[in-house]
Design a protein around this motif. Structure first.
Motif, PDB file in Angstrom:
ATOM      1  N   ILE A 143      42.777  56.943  37.782  1.00 13.08           N
ATOM      2  CA  ILE A 143      43.584  56.850  38.811  1.00 13.08           C
ATOM      3  C   ILE A 143      42.646  55.807  39.622  1.00 13.08           C
ATOM      4  O   ILE A 143      41.335  55.821  39.766  1.00 13.08           O
ATOM      5  N   HIS A 144      43.389  54.918  40.415  1.00 11.27           N
ATOM      6  CA  HIS A 144      42.666  53.823  41.242  1.00 11.27           C
ATOM      7  C   HIS A 144      43.347  54.178  42.764  1.00 11.27           C
ATOM      8  O   HIS A 144      44.230  54.054  43.039  1.00 11.27           O
ATOM      9  N   VAL A 145      42.369  54.551  43.727  1.00  9.91           N
ATOM     10  CA  VAL A 145      42.692  54.791  45.021  1.00  9.91           C
ATOM     11  C   VAL A 145      42.007  53.923  46.103  1.00  9.91           C
ATOM     12  O   VAL A 145      40.852  53.517  45.841  1.00  9.91           O
TER      13      VAL A 145
ATOM     14  N   LEU B  92      37.142  42.859  31.602  1.00 12.23           N
ATOM     15  CA  LEU B  92      38.372  42.131  32.128  1.00 12.23           C
ATOM     16  C   LEU B  92      39.243  42.959  32.446  1.00 12.23           C
ATOM     17  O   LEU B  92      40.057  43.396  31.313  1.00 12.23           O
ATOM     18  N   TYR B  93      39.640  43.363  33.711  1.00 11.80           N
ATOM     19  CA  TYR B  93      40.268  44.630  33.972  1.00 11.80           C
ATOM     20  C   TYR B  93      41.616  43.854  34.876  1.00 11.80           C
ATOM     21  O   TYR B  93      41.643  43.365  35.756  1.00 11.80           O
ATOM     22  N   PHE B  94      42.693  44.069  33.848  1.00 15.53           N
ATOM     23  CA  PHE B  94      43.927  43.472  34.264  1.00 15.53           C
ATOM     24  C   PHE B  94      44.856  44.377  34.971  1.00 15.53           C
ATOM     25  O   PHE B  94      44.848  45.673  34.736  1.00 15.53           O
ATOM     26  N   ILE B  95      45.259  44.111  36.304  1.00 19.84           N
ATOM     27  CA  ILE B  95      46.231  44.471  37.213  1.00 19.84           C
ATOM     28  C   ILE B  95      47.449  44.045  37.067  1.00 19.84           C
ATOM     29  O   ILE B  95      47.584  43.034  37.672  1.00 19.84           O
ATOM     30  N   MET B  96      48.622  45.023  37.088  1.00 20.09           N
ATOM     31  CA  MET B  96      49.818  44.162  37.553  1.00 20.09           C
ATOM     32  C   MET B  96      51.030  45.173  37.373  1.00 20.09           C
ATOM     33  O   MET B  96      50.756  46.349  37.026  1.00 20.09           O
TER      34      MET B  96
ATOM     35  N   ASP C 284      33.901  56.918  39.368  1.00 16.40           N
ATOM     36  CA  ASP C 284      33.379  56.563  38.303  1.00 16.40           C
ATOM     37  C   ASP C 284      33.101  54.891  38.322  1.00 16.40           C
ATOM     38  O   ASP C 284      32.235  54.403  37.705  1.00 16.40           O
ATOM     39  N   TYR C 285      34.045  54.309  39.253  1.00 16.98           N
ATOM     40  CA  TYR C 285      33.549  52.784  39.368  1.00 16.98           C
ATOM     41  C   TYR C 285      34.185  52.316  40.871  1.00 16.98           C
ATOM     42  O   TYR C 285      34.727  53.182  41.073  1.00 16.98           O
ATOM     43  N   ILE C 286      33.815  51.211  41.233  1.00 18.39           N
ATOM     44  CA  ILE C 286      34.267  50.984  42.649  1.00 18.39           C
ATOM     45  C   ILE C 286      34.908  49.312  42.439  1.00 18.39           C
ATOM     46  O   ILE C 286      34.413  48.577  41.380  1.00 18.39           O
ATOM     47  N   GLY C 287      35.932  49.258  43.021  1.00 19.82           N
ATOM     48  CA  GLY C 287      36.244  47.558  43.156  1.00 19.82           C
ATOM     49  C   GLY C 287      35.889  47.024  44.384  1.00 19.82           C
ATOM     50  O   GLY C 287      35.866  47.908  45.422  1.00 19.82           O
TER      51      GLY C 287
ATOM     52  N   SER D  95      47.798  38.334  46.235  1.00 25.13           N
ATOM     53  CA  SER D  95      48.538  39.339  45.411  1.00 25.13           C
ATOM     54  C   SER D  95      48.460  40.549  46.592  1.00 25.13           C
ATOM     55  O   SER D  95      48.972  41.723  45.966  1.00 25.13           O
ATOM     56  N   LYS D  96      47.762  40.439  47.449  1.00 23.26           N
ATOM     57  CA  LYS D  96      47.687  41.802  48.348  1.00 23.26           C
ATOM     58  C   LYS D  96      47.861  41.553  49.785  1.00 23.26           C
ATOM     59  O   LYS D  96      47.088  40.639  50.401  1.00 23.26           O
ATOM     60  N   ASP D  97      49.062  41.861  50.208  1.00 21.62           N
ATOM     61  CA  ASP D  97      49.300  41.201  51.639  1.00 21.62           C
ATOM     62  C   ASP D  97      48.622  41.871  52.790  1.00 21.62           C
ATOM     63  O   ASP D  97      48.698  41.263  54.069  1.00 21.62           O
TER      64      ASP D  97
ATOM     65  N   GLY E  26      34.465  42.935  40.788  1.00 20.59           N
ATOM     66  CA  GLY E  26      34.953  42.394  41.896  1.00 20.59           C
ATOM     67  C   GLY E  26      36.598  41.975  41.813  1.00 20.59           C
ATOM     68  O   GLY E  26      37.102  41.952  40.644  1.00 20.59           O
ATOM     69  N   ILE E  27      37.004  41.894  42.815  1.00 19.06           N
ATOM     70  CA  ILE E  27      38.519  41.627  42.898  1.00 19.06           C
ATOM     71  C   ILE E  27      38.769  40.697  43.933  1.00 19.06           C
ATOM     72  O   ILE E  27      38.200  40.746  45.169  1.00 19.06           O
ATOM     73  N   GLY E  28      40.141  40.051  43.849  1.00 19.93           N
ATOM     74  CA  GLY E  28      40.480  38.947  44.924  1.00 19.93           C
ATOM     75  C   GLY E  28      40.235  37.564  44.569  1.00 19.93           C
ATOM     76  O   GLY E  28      39.081  37.097  44.655  1.00 19.93           O
TER      77      GLY E  28
HETATM   78  C1  LIG Z   1      42.984  47.232  45.647  1.00 15.42           C
HETATM   79  C2  LIG Z   1      42.204  47.477  44.442  1.00 15.42           C
HETATM   80  C3  LIG Z   1      40.877  47.254  44.596  1.00 15.42           C
HETATM   81  N1  LIG Z   1      40.069  47.175  43.378  1.00 15.42           N
HETATM   82  C4  LIG Z   1      40.727  47.562  42.052  1.00 15.42           C
HETATM   83  C5  LIG Z   1      40.121  47.701  40.815  1.00 15.42           C
HETATM   84  F1  LIG Z   1      39.810  46.425  40.432  1.00 15.42           F
HETATM   85  F2  LIG Z   1      40.644  48.381  40.053  1.00 15.42           F
HETATM   86  F3  LIG Z   1      38.771  48.107  41.181  1.00 15.42           F
HETATM   87  N2  LIG Z   1      42.296  47.833  41.996  1.00 15.42           N
HETATM   88  C6  LIG Z   1      43.040  47.898  43.239  1.00 15.42           C
HETATM   89  N3  LIG Z   1      43.959  48.140  43.138  1.00 15.42           N
END
Ligand SMILES: C=C1C=NC(C(F)(F)F)=NC1=N
Ligand SMILES: [Mg+2]
Length: 213
Positions: free
Chosen positions: A90-92, A12-16, A130-133, A142-144, A169-171
């Motif tokens: 870091i996430h890029v 459960l990966y919280f982003i904010m 190390d991981y992918i989103g 949340s992402k325009d 998964g994200i979105g």
């Molecule tokens: C655009 C993004 C896509 N995936 C992820 C994560 F969930 F961390 F993998 N973070 C982001 N900021």
């Protein structure tokens, strides 16, 4: 970090960032941690996002909260900020600094890469992510500049194509659809507004957590 350990952190990966919060971001993070989030990404982006020293100062506070809770602290996009704050990773994205140069700068820290196609996923593996989103799985607010909605089939496709890297998964992920994301092959779900935008942040995190275990 071992792959299995990271897979657990990704549950459960919280982003904010401050833009996503209607109350003090530090309070939001504390409540989300009480609700059981397993990983945190500081993503200060979008209309009205903090810059420079303000961005750094909030990052410092959020990192301290993560440190106290034993949760890894990830920075989105801003490699220099990640280094300055001594972040855990870091996430890029595809339009940020190249993953292989970030890997060189960040040494053995966690490196996450956003991917939307199997080619991008393979390149992320090659670059040492190390991981992918993976996403956006569902429509997101949340992402325009989000890419086109992929649905859960992209997760199934990556696993069928032998992408064994930890992936989230994200979105547009909510408590209502989180389980199908896990069932499709993701190691976890990442959310912004489902937690940051909730009236009761702790309750929202608890509810999501119960769907991904
Ligand atoms: C655009 C993004 C896509 N995936 C992820 C994560 F969930 F961390 F993998 N973070 C982001 N900021
Ligand atoms: Mg980015």
């Amino acid at each position: 970090m071992k792959q299995q350990e990271l897979e657990e952190y990704l549950s459960l990966y919280f982003i904010m960032g401050s833009v996503n919060c209607s109350q003090d971001p530090v309070e939001v993070l504390k409540q989300a941690i009480d609700g059981g989030i397993t990983l945190f990404q500081y993503r200060e982006k979008g209309e009205g996002a903090l810059q420079g020293n303000e961005k750094y100062r909030l990052g410092e506070k959020l990192k301290k909260v993560c440190l106290n809770a034993g949760i890894p602290f990830i920075i989105n996009d801003d490699v220099n900020l990640g280094i300055a704050l001594d972040a855990d990773g870091i996430h890029v994205g595809q339009d940020d600094e190249a993953a292989h140069t970030v890997q060189q700068k960040m040494g053995n820290k966690i490196l996450g890469v956003s991917t939307h196609t199997i080619a991008e996923a393979r390149k992320a593996v090659f670059d040492g992510a190390d991981y992918i989103g993976v996403g956006p799985i569902f429509p997101t607010r949340s992402k325009d500049d989000a890419n086109k909605v992929q649905g859960i089939q992209i997760l199934q496709q990556f696993r069928e194509q032998q992408i064994t890297l930890p992936m989230v998964g994200i979105g547009g992920i909510t408590a209502a659809n989180a389980k199908q994301v896990i069932d499709a092959g993701a190691n976890g779900v990442s959310v912004i507004s489902a937690i940051a935008g909730a009236d009761n942040v702790k309750q929202a995190a608890l509810q999501l957590k119960s769907k991904v275990l």
